[in-house]
Design an enzyme around this catalytic site. Structure first.
Site, mmCIF file in Angstrom:
data_model
loop_
_atom_site.group_PDB
_atom_site.id
_atom_site.type_symbol
_atom_site.label_atom_id
_atom_site.label_comp_id
_atom_site.label_asym_id
_atom_site.label_seq_id
_atom_site.Cartn_x
_atom_site.Cartn_y
_atom_site.Cartn_z
ATOM 1 N N GLU A 136 0.828 -1.216 0.000
ATOM 2 C CA GLU A 136 0.000 0.000 0.000
ATOM 3 C C GLU A 136 0.859 1.260 0.000
ATOM 4 O O GLU A 136 0.597 2.213 -0.750
ATOM 5 C CB GLU A 136 -0.923 0.026 1.225
ATOM 6 C CG GLU A 136 -2.000 -1.051 1.217
ATOM 7 C CD GLU A 136 -1.533 -2.383 1.777
ATOM 8 O OE1 GLU A 136 -0.314 -2.674 1.757
ATOM 9 O OE2 GLU A 136 -2.394 -3.149 2.236
ATOM 10 N N CYS A 154 -0.644 0.022 7.321
ATOM 11 C CA CYS A 154 -1.032 0.471 5.976
ATOM 12 C C CYS A 154 -2.439 1.057 5.983
ATOM 13 O O CYS A 154 -2.740 1.941 5.191
ATOM 14 C CB CYS A 154 -0.978 -0.700 5.001
ATOM 15 S SG CYS A 154 0.705 -1.205 4.664
ATOM 16 N N ALA A 202 5.375 -35.425 -13.274
ATOM 17 C CA ALA A 202 5.135 -35.641 -14.703
ATOM 18 C C ALA A 202 4.908 -37.133 -14.902
ATOM 19 O O ALA A 202 5.721 -37.957 -14.461
ATOM 20 C CB ALA A 202 6.338 -35.169 -15.509
ATOM 21 N N GLU A 223 9.078 -32.378 -5.697
ATOM 22 C CA GLU A 223 9.238 -32.766 -7.098
ATOM 23 C C GLU A 223 9.593 -34.247 -7.254
ATOM 24 O O GLU A 223 10.062 -34.679 -8.280
ATOM 25 C CB GLU A 223 10.250 -31.835 -7.795
ATOM 26 C CG GLU A 223 10.110 -31.928 -9.294
ATOM 27 C CD GLU A 223 10.604 -30.734 -10.099
ATOM 28 O OE1 GLU A 223 10.432 -29.589 -9.661
ATOM 29 O OE2 GLU A 223 11.164 -30.964 -11.164
ATOM 30 N N GLY A 241 11.116 -38.240 -5.917
ATOM 31 C CA GLY A 241 10.492 -39.168 -6.861
ATOM 32 C C GLY A 241 9.318 -39.922 -6.243
ATOM 33 O O GLY A 241 8.594 -39.381 -5.383
HETATM 34 N N1 LIG Z 1 8.361 -37.730 -13.550
HETATM 35 C C1 LIG Z 1 8.594 -37.010 -12.484
HETATM 36 O O1 LIG Z 1 7.887 -36.043 -12.203
HETATM 37 C C2 LIG Z 1 9.745 -37.380 -11.614
HETATM 38 C C3 LIG Z 1 10.337 -38.604 -11.744
HETATM 39 N N2 LIG Z 1 11.367 -38.969 -10.935
HETATM 40 C C4 LIG Z 1 11.913 -40.321 -11.098
HETATM 41 O O2 LIG Z 1 11.678 -41.031 -9.882
HETATM 42 C C5 LIG Z 1 12.693 -42.009 -9.727
HETATM 43 C C6 LIG Z 1 13.272 -41.892 -8.322
HETATM 44 O O3 LIG Z 1 12.271 -42.193 -7.379
HETATM 45 P P1 LIG Z 1 12.618 -43.044 -6.091
HETATM 46 O O4 LIG Z 1 13.626 -44.082 -6.474
HETATM 47 O O5 LIG Z 1 11.342 -43.472 -5.505
HETATM 48 O O6 LIG Z 1 13.431 -42.017 -5.177
HETATM 49 P P2 LIG Z 1 13.048 -40.720 -4.341
HETATM 50 O O7 LIG Z 1 13.552 -39.542 -5.048
HETATM 51 O O8 LIG Z 1 11.627 -40.757 -3.950
HETATM 52 O O9 LIG Z 1 13.992 -40.926 -3.077
HETATM 53 C C7 LIG Z 1 13.734 -41.954 -2.144
HETATM 54 C C8 LIG Z 1 14.794 -41.960 -1.076
HETATM 55 O O10 LIG Z 1 14.737 -40.758 -0.337
HETATM 56 C C9 LIG Z 1 15.140 -41.010 0.995
HETATM 57 N N3 LIG Z 1 14.128 -40.528 1.948
HETATM 58 C C10 LIG Z 1 14.407 -39.847 3.086
HETATM 59 N N4 LIG Z 1 13.302 -39.533 3.742
HETATM 60 C C11 LIG Z 1 12.285 -40.035 3.025
HETATM 61 C C12 LIG Z 1 10.894 -40.040 3.253
HETATM 62 N N5 LIG Z 1 10.318 -39.450 4.308
HETATM 63 N N6 LIG Z 1 10.134 -40.671 2.352
HETATM 64 C C13 LIG Z 1 10.671 -41.256 1.273
HETATM 65 N N7 LIG Z 1 11.987 -41.278 1.010
HETATM 66 C C14 LIG Z 1 12.789 -40.676 1.888
HETATM 67 C C15 LIG Z 1 15.277 -42.508 1.146
HETATM 68 O O11 LIG Z 1 16.665 -42.797 1.101
HETATM 69 P P3 LIG Z 1 17.500 -42.811 2.494
HETATM 70 O O12 LIG Z 1 16.840 -43.838 3.340
HETATM 71 O O13 LIG Z 1 18.884 -43.107 2.080
HETATM 72 O O14 LIG Z 1 17.360 -41.440 3.063
HETATM 73 C C16 LIG Z 1 14.590 -43.058 -0.092
HETATM 74 O O15 LIG Z 1 15.137 -44.247 -0.540
HETATM 75 C C17 LIG Z 1 13.719 -41.754 -10.800
HETATM 76 O O16 LIG Z 1 13.509 -42.667 -11.839
HETATM 77 C C18 LIG Z 1 13.404 -40.364 -11.285
HETATM 78 O O17 LIG Z 1 13.761 -40.172 -12.630
HETATM 79 C C19 LIG Z 1 11.834 -38.126 -9.971
HETATM 80 C C20 LIG Z 1 11.288 -36.865 -9.803
HETATM 81 C C21 LIG Z 1 10.194 -36.402 -10.614
HETATM 82 N N1 LIG Z 2 2.660 -7.866 2.884
HETATM 83 C C1 LIG Z 2 1.729 -6.982 3.339
HETATM 84 C C2 LIG Z 2 1.037 -7.170 4.567
HETATM 85 N N2 LIG Z 2 1.320 -8.236 5.348
HETATM 86 C C3 LIG Z 2 0.878 -8.271 6.751
HETATM 87 O O1 LIG Z 2 1.934 -7.804 7.564
HETATM 88 C C4 LIG Z 2 2.395 -8.832 8.431
HETATM 89 C C5 LIG Z 2 3.898 -8.714 8.596
HETATM 90 O O2 LIG Z 2 4.141 -7.498 9.179
HETATM 91 P P1 LIG Z 2 5.626 -6.900 9.280
HETATM 92 O O3 LIG Z 2 6.460 -7.963 9.919
HETATM 93 O O4 LIG Z 2 5.453 -5.701 10.126
HETATM 94 O O5 LIG Z 2 6.038 -6.571 7.869
HETATM 95 C C6 LIG Z 2 1.938 -10.124 7.754
HETATM 96 O O6 LIG Z 2 1.774 -11.171 8.677
HETATM 97 C C7 LIG Z 2 0.592 -9.701 7.198
HETATM 98 O O7 LIG Z 2 -0.357 -9.616 8.247
HETATM 99 N N3 LIG Z 2 0.110 -6.271 4.945
HETATM 100 C C8 LIG Z 2 -0.148 -5.152 4.218
HETATM 101 O O8 LIG Z 2 -0.915 -4.307 4.647
HETATM 102 N N4 LIG Z 2 0.477 -4.980 3.023
HETATM 103 C C9 LIG Z 2 1.411 -5.834 2.558
HETATM 104 O O9 LIG Z 2 1.993 -5.595 1.462
HETATM 105 ZN ZN LIG Z 3 0.951 -3.090 5.783
#
Ligand SMILES: NC(=O)C1=CN([C@@H]2O[C@H](COP(=O)(O)OP(=O)(O)OC[C@H]3O[C@@H](n4cnc5c(N)ncnc54)[C@H](OP(=O)(O)O)[C@@H]3O)[C@@H](O)[C@H]2O)C=CC1
Ligand SMILES: Nc1c(N[C@@H]2O[C@H](COP(=O)(O)O)[C@@H](O)[C@H]2O)[nH]c(=O)[nH]c1=O
Ligand SMILES: [Zn+2]
Length: 368
Positions: free
Chosen positions: A60, A92, A162, A303, A305
């Site tokens: 504002e 504001c 995806a 994002e 896997g």
């Molecule tokens: N099409 C798409 O949008 C996308 C596709 N992909 C694809 O996905 C595949 C990979 O998937 P994936 O193998 O399942 O691997 P992820 O990327 O899901 O990773 C899994 C690993 O993350 C670690 N991890 C830690 N905390 C958690 C939790 N709370 N939950 C789950 N995992 C956790 C674990 O390893 P640790 O125990 O060692 O911590 C686990 O083995 C690839 O083929 C990739 O290309 C990937 C992203 C996007």
């Molecule tokens: N960004 C925004 C607002 N944000 C407000 O201000 C709070 C944060 O306050 P401060 O830490 O003082 O900046 C936030 O939690 C929300 O209530 N307000 C507005 O009038 N206009 C603005 O553009």
């Molecule tokens: Zn404000």
């Protein structure tokens, strides 16, 4: 005075403008203000403002500063109720009264306890006509991070995936598989830009070697913090994430202790190591989100896997799903998607469908 079609057009313009700083205003929402003067001839925009990068000044006062004396008698379109509190900046609502604004059209009430309703009261006590809740759903959509943070105390989570025509998200050992085209990829980069943090599992980091940055032309400095769930610190030092850790933050969420050599090497390479709890199946996600919220992050994009997507869904921590469906199949040896349009977890409703080149984008919201 009733809300007119012109009011809604101006509010739509203000909401579009508010997207510009989304993901870049810290704990503050990205709010926009458009000041319009109507002398009975053609209405003219005389000032506009947006919450500054970092969160201050507020929208504002920026718009008022641009309009100067022309603000007297004008209408202000604000995407959030003007603030009522003396925080880092003066209220504001008082600034609008002082500037002589005649009418304020607002999209949504501020849930911040210091503001909620008080902002409108200051305006009305100052003689300003107030119209609230104009295009509220559109403004709330843009401000989902801030509102989720305020209302349930954790960041808003969007799961983006995806999926191929045959319901797969990749192929083991094949690295990044192209499922969608350039139009969808650009839209995903925009989602990265408007998010505070982007999360992947170590499986994806090892398989795909992703950069997870926003690489839209001119928006290279809008990348979110990149976070890898990696209990055992398997992230290689020569991967893209680690190599770019000093340009854009990389957080490694782990259960490994600081005295470990892997911890030290990643830390020396510029990564931020985050001590996390182990749920037994991985990093404990509710606690992780609590920690991210405490650090001021309001919007998280997951994002993948497959395993990470499933964990977030099983823990009921996904608010929005953006599913891109590509035109080609991957085949039998592909990694099964954790969800497809035909296999959607309970509690999600389809809100919109868009076409991006040869791909479809489906967006689902979780009902609260
Ligand atoms: N099409 C798409 O949008 C996308 C596709 N992909 C694809 O996905 C595949 C990979 O998937 P994936 O193998 O399942 O691997 P992820 O990327 O899901 O990773 C899994 C690993 O993350 C670690 N991890 C830690 N905390 C958690 C939790 N709370 N939950 C789950 N995992 C956790 C674990 O390893 P640790 O125990 O060692 O911590 C686990 O083995 C690839 O083929 C990739 O290309 C990937 C992203 C996007
Ligand atoms: N960004 C925004 C607002 N944000 C407000 O201000 C709070 C944060 O306050 P401060 O830490 O003082 O900046 C936030 O939690 C929300 O209530 N307000 C507005 O009038 N206009 C603005 O553009
Ligand atoms: Zn404000």
């Amino acid at each position: 005075m009733a809300v007119s079609a012109f009011d809604r057009r101006m509010m739509a313009a203000a909401i579009r403008y508010s997207w510009r700083n989304l993901g870049r205003t810290g704990t503050n929402p990205s709010v926009a203000t458009v000041l319009v003067r109507d002398n009975g001839d053609v209405p003219v925009i005389i000032g506009r403002g947006i919450t500054a990068i970092g969160g201050r000044p507020h929208a504002e006062t920026e718009a008022i500063a641009e309009a100067g004396d022309l603000a007297r008698g004008a209408t202000a379109y604000v995407t959030l109720e003007p603030c009522a509190h003396h925080g880092s900046t003066p209220p504001c609502a008082e600034a609008l009264v002082r500037a002589g604004v005649r009418r304020v059209v607002s999209a949504t009430t501020d849930p911040d306890g210091r503001v909620s309703g008080r902002g409108y009261r200051i305006l009305e006590d100052g003689g300003i006509e107030v119209e609230a809740d104009v295009l509220a759903p559109e403004a709330q959509y843009a401000m989902s991070g801030y509102l989720t943070q305020r209302e349930i105390g954790r960041p808003h989570v969007t799961l983006k995936l995806a999926v191929s025509a045959d319901g797969r998200i990749g192929r083991r050992g094949a690295g990044q598989v192209a499922i969608t085209g350039p139009e969808s990829n650009a839209a995903s980069h925009l989602l990265r830009a408007t998010s505070d943090v982007i999360i992947v599992g170590i499986g994806t980091a090892l398989e795909d070697d992703p950069a997870l940055t926003c690489r839209l032309p001119g928006m290279e400095d809008c990348s979110p913090a990149r976070l890898v769930l990696d209990r055992e610190l398997r992230l290689p030092l020569d991967c893209k994430l680690v190599r770019t850790a000093r340009q854009s933050p990389v957080i490694v969420a782990t259960t490994v202790l600081p005295n470990d050599e892997r911890y030290r090497h990643l830390s020396e390479a510029g990564c931020i190591l985050m001590a996390c709890e182990d749920s037994g199946d991985g990093i404990a996600l509710p606690e992780l989100l609590d920690d991210l919220a405490a650090q001021g992050h309001a919007t998280v994009m997951v994002e993948g896997g497959a395993a990470v997507a499933r964990s977030f869904l099983d823990a009921h921590l996904v608010d929005r799903i953006r599913l891109y469906v590509g035109p080609e199949p991957i085949g039998e040896d592909g990694v099964d998607a954790p969800l497809t349009p035909e296999r959607m977890p309970d509690g999600f409703a389809l809100k919109r469908t868009d076409v991006f080149g040869a791909d479809r984008r489906l967006e689902y919201e979780r009902s609260r």
